[in-house]
Design an enzyme around this catalytic site. Structure first.
Site, mmCIF file in Angstrom:
data_model
loop_
_atom_site.group_PDB
_atom_site.id
_atom_site.type_symbol
_atom_site.label_atom_id
_atom_site.label_comp_id
_atom_site.label_asym_id
_atom_site.label_seq_id
_atom_site.Cartn_x
_atom_site.Cartn_y
_atom_site.Cartn_z
ATOM 1 N N HIS A 1 -7.371 -5.905 0.006
ATOM 2 C CA HIS A 1 -6.206 -5.019 0.117
ATOM 3 C C HIS A 1 -5.065 -5.594 0.961
ATOM 4 C CE1 HIS A 1 -4.330 -1.142 -0.541
ATOM 5 N NE2 HIS A 1 -4.119 -0.998 0.756
ATOM 6 N N ASP B 1 -9.898 -5.655 -4.123
ATOM 7 C CA ASP B 1 -9.347 -4.510 -3.389
ATOM 8 C C ASP B 1 -10.249 -3.283 -3.530
ATOM 9 O OD1 ASP B 1 -7.723 -2.513 -2.279
ATOM 10 O OD2 ASP B 1 -5.898 -3.365 -3.117
ATOM 11 N N SER C 1 0.837 -1.198 0.000
ATOM 12 C CA SER C 1 0.000 0.000 0.000
ATOM 13 C C SER C 1 0.880 1.261 0.000
ATOM 14 C CB SER C 1 -0.958 -0.047 1.195
ATOM 15 O OG SER C 1 -2.004 0.867 1.033
#
Length: 256
Positions: free
Chosen positions: A235, A207, A80
């Site tokens: 995610h 996601d 991320s």
């Protein structure tokens, strides 16, 4: 300026650096420790997160501070927001970053409607920014919930994430604000073709933060770019689909 970063180095073998995402700390990777023991893995708390001191400035300042406290040649893995940091490190320090792995990470997290670029709606990030000033704990909890949304094991994933994250101090307000600003403003898309290192990009099809329309828009003409799409992950694929994730990662690492 020297700042103290918390880096936990475990295992023996090929050097890996692992960077976490916004609102959490490197304890989220604890479930991977045993499986990655044949590598020398450096689990980094980003500046102002977990046990690390905050660092003023922008993404470049974070990258400079982190790279100065790590081995000269390592494969960088970023999840991320950590993927943005790892990507920038690969671009700024190509001789020190041997390879790049991004997990559920976009070169431009915020949606750009005028360019038809999929991402997080601007109002969502501005809401998080406002909520930060009211209640840090609840804001982080809400963000964690979004990260696991869509996964069949969302309930278990959020429980595990919360337990791991809360094992260390909450992030500093300044670091959370810096991270949100990076998610909102950083756009590395034009620089991606400059990446010379082997690059593995791991995506979760479900996601909610990096939409499934992002992978097809990424540069893919280079032979050293590899995509791994986990069809039932959201995610946090390294938690929800750990075995599948580890198989893809180690298969790729074994090519070095």
């Amino acid at each position: 300026m020297s700042s103290s970063l918390h880096i936990e180095s475990i295992g023996q073998g090929q050097e890996l650096v692992i960077l976490h995402g916004w609102g959490v700390n490197s304890s989220v990777f604890t479930p991977l420790h045993a499986s990655l023991s044949e590598y020398r893995v450096h689990y980094v708390d980003l500046p102002g997160f977990g046990h690390s001191d905050p660092i003023d400035g922008d993404l470049d300042d974070w990258v400079d501070a982190i790279i100065n406290q790590l081995p000269n040649t390592a494969i960088w893995i970023g999840w991320s927001l950590g993927g943005l940091v790892a990507t920038k490190a690969a671009l700024r320090y190509p001789e020190q970053v041997r390879g790049l792995v991004t997990i559920a990470s976009s070169p431009c997290f915020m949606a750009r409607e005028d360019e038809s670029w999929p991402g997080i709606p601007p109002q969502v990030l501005s809401q998080f920014s406002t909520q930060l000033q009211q209640n840090i704990g609840k804001t982080i909890e809400r963000f964690l919930a979004i990260q696991v949304m869509g996964s069949a094991t969302a309930k278990e994933d959020i429980k595990q994430l919360k337990e791991l994250v809360l094992s260390r101090p909450l992030p500093k307000n300044s670091a959370l604000a810096q991270g949100l600003k990076m998610l909102e403003n950083i756009d590395l898309r034009a620089q991606l073709p400059q990446i010379e290192q082997p690059w593995l990009r791991v995506w979760g099809r479900l996601d909610g933060l990096v939409p499934r329309r992002v992978p097809p828009l990424m540069p893919n003409h280079q032979a050293h770019f590899t995509d791994l799409l986990l069809p039932k992950a959201s995610h946090a694929p390294f938690l929800s689909h750990r075995d599948e994730f580890l198989t893809g990662l180690t298969d790729w690492l074994n090519k070095f």
